[in-house]
Structure formats: C-alpha cells, structure tokens
Design a protein around this motif. Structure first.
Motif, PDB file in Angstrom:
ATOM      1  N   LEU A 217     -37.623 -35.333  -1.972  1.00 31.55           N
ATOM      2  CA  LEU A 217     -37.448 -35.013  -0.861  1.00 31.55           C
ATOM      3  C   LEU A 217     -36.609 -33.824   0.368  1.00 31.55           C
TER       4      LEU A 217
ATOM      5  N   GLN B 244     -41.941 -36.689   4.781  1.00 33.87           N
ATOM      6  CA  GLN B 244     -41.548 -35.910   3.412  1.00 33.87           C
ATOM      7  C   GLN B 244     -42.108 -36.219   2.496  1.00 33.87           C
TER       8      GLN B 244
ATOM      9  N   ASP C 189     -34.897 -44.735  -4.729  1.00 25.73           N
ATOM     10  CA  ASP C 189     -33.666 -43.644  -4.280  1.00 25.73           C
ATOM     11  C   ASP C 189     -33.663 -42.888  -5.231  1.00 25.73           C
TER      12      ASP C 189
ATOM     13  N   VAL D  14     -32.711 -39.990   3.312  1.00 22.41           N
ATOM     14  CA  VAL D  14     -32.264 -41.239   2.504  1.00 22.41           C
ATOM     15  C   VAL D  14     -30.871 -41.487   2.884  1.00 22.41           C
ATOM     16  N   GLU D  15     -29.912 -40.861   2.554  1.00 23.32           N
ATOM     17  CA  GLU D  15     -28.865 -41.104   2.752  1.00 23.32           C
ATOM     18  C   GLU D  15     -28.615 -41.765   4.318  1.00 23.32           C
TER      19      GLU D  15
ATOM     20  N   ALA E 248     -42.116 -39.727   1.535  1.00 25.27           N
ATOM     21  CA  ALA E 248     -41.732 -40.458   0.164  1.00 25.27           C
ATOM     22  C   ALA E 248     -42.397 -42.082  -1.148  1.00 25.27           C
TER      23      ALA E 248
ATOM     24  N   VAL F  17     -35.430 -39.290  -4.162  1.00 24.30           N
ATOM     25  CA  VAL F  17     -34.815 -38.822  -3.636  1.00 24.30           C
ATOM     26  C   VAL F  17     -34.928 -37.001  -4.565  1.00 24.30           C
ATOM     27  N   ARG F  18     -35.439 -36.782  -4.959  1.00 23.00           N
ATOM     28  CA  ARG F  18     -35.788 -35.741  -5.566  1.00 23.00           C
ATOM     29  C   ARG F  18     -36.693 -35.080  -5.635  1.00 23.00           C
TER      30      ARG F  18
ATOM     31  N   ASP G  63     -34.754 -33.044   2.686  1.00 19.53           N
ATOM     32  CA  ASP G  63     -33.796 -33.658   3.808  1.00 19.53           C
ATOM     33  C   ASP G  63     -33.676 -34.731   3.633  1.00 19.53           C
ATOM     34  N   PRO G  64     -33.449 -34.255   2.132  1.00 24.19           N
ATOM     35  CA  PRO G  64     -32.618 -36.346   1.352  1.00 24.19           C
ATOM     36  C   PRO G  64     -31.210 -36.395   2.667  1.00 24.19           C
ATOM     37  N   THR G  65     -30.669 -36.078   3.117  1.00 26.55           N
ATOM     38  CA  THR G  65     -29.789 -36.747   4.045  1.00 26.55           C
ATOM     39  C   THR G  65     -30.096 -37.494   4.876  1.00 26.55           C
TER      40      THR G  65
ATOM     41  N   LEU H 162     -38.909 -41.383   6.311  1.00 24.13           N
ATOM     42  CA  LEU H 162     -39.163 -40.261   4.680  1.00 24.13           C
ATOM     43  C   LEU H 162     -40.462 -40.755   4.276  1.00 24.13           C
TER      44      LEU H 162
END
Length: 165
Positions: free
Chosen positions: A78, A150, A71, A84-85, A152, A75-76, A80-82, A146
């Motif tokens: 992405l 995105q 993470d 990942v959450e 990831a 996360v940096r 849409d980091p939501t 992700l």
C-alpha cells in the motif's frame, strides 16, 4: 507462496466473508427500528431483527479476524498504510457497538435491566444501531478506498500476462 491467480489467497477471504454480515447488520437494524412503531401489526420484525443482528455481529467479528489475516499480506503493497489502520480501528468499533446492542437487548428481553424504563432502553438500543450503521458505512468506505485507490489484494499481472497461459 500462494498461487497469485487463486481465489483462496488469504487476503481474498476477508471480502468473501464481510459482505453477508454487512447486509445482515443493516437489514436487522432497519427491522429493529421499524419494529418500534410497527410491532403490533408486524410482530415478526423484532424477533427477525434480533436473529439477523446476532448472526451479523458474529459475522462482523469473523470479518475482523479475516481482516487481520489479510493485513499481513496487503499492508506491504500500500502507498498509504494508515488507511488500513483506520479501517481496522473502526471495524473494531462496529463490532463493539453491535455486540453492545446484542448484549443489552438480551438483558432487557430476559428482565435483567427492567429497572430502566422501556423507552429509555429502546432509545439506547436505537442509538447503538444508528451509530453502528454509521460506522459500518465509514468502514466500508475505507475498505473501498483500500481496494479502488490503492489496489489492496488486487493482483497486478506481469508484462504480457504470461502467468495466465
């Protein structure tokens, strides 16, 4: 900073770790549910399912840990980091559901909750497995969003790919 072309980057340990627990949890769940009807003919199903689910649950918690490590790196980058959450939150739910199954099943096998009817315990355990597999599928879906939507943990090479020369 780690070598971007290395397969041992922190964010790549998570996908390396997660795929075996996914298989163990799904196959273990199928074995356990099938054992409800087939336990007399195939008496190996329930002990096999218990072993697969125990190892898979431990693996799921290791995957949650490695996901937390990834993470910080992922996360940096992405959009849409939501996602990942959500992925992380639902992964915890998966861990809790399968952990609850393992604990309740162990308590039932060892006679600590024999005051409940066997059918009620089996129904509760089957519901935990079905819910766990449902959440597991959704967590996998979020993980694929992700990676494939995105990028990831996907290394984007520089113009001309000079780092591979």
């Amino acid at each position: 900073m780690q070598d971007p072309t290395s397969m041992w980057r922190v964010e790549l340990i998570h996908p390396f770790v997660i795929h075996i627990p996914i298989a163990l949890l799904i196959v273990g769940s199928m074995f356990w549910i099938c054992s409800l009807w087939l336990h007399k003919r195939y008496n190996f199903l329930r002990p096999s399912a218990r072993l697969l689910l125990f190892i898979g649950t431990i693996g799921a918690w290791i995957a949650v840990y490695t996901g937390s490590l990834a993470d910080a790196e992922v996360v940096r980058s992405l959009c849409d980091p939501t996602v990942v959450e959500q992925h992380e939150s639902y992964a915890y739910i998966v861990g809790y559901l399968f952990s609850a199954f393992v604990i309740i099943d162990w308590l039932a096998v060892n006679g600590y909750i024999d005051f409940l009817k066997k059918q009620l315990i089996h129904l509760l355990l089957a519901l935990l497995l079905v819910a766990g597999c449902g959440f597991l599928a959704y967590v996998g879906h979020l993980g694929s969003k992700l990676v494939y939507q995105q990028s990831a943990a996907v290394y984007q090479p520089t113009e001309g790919c000079v780092e591979f020369e």
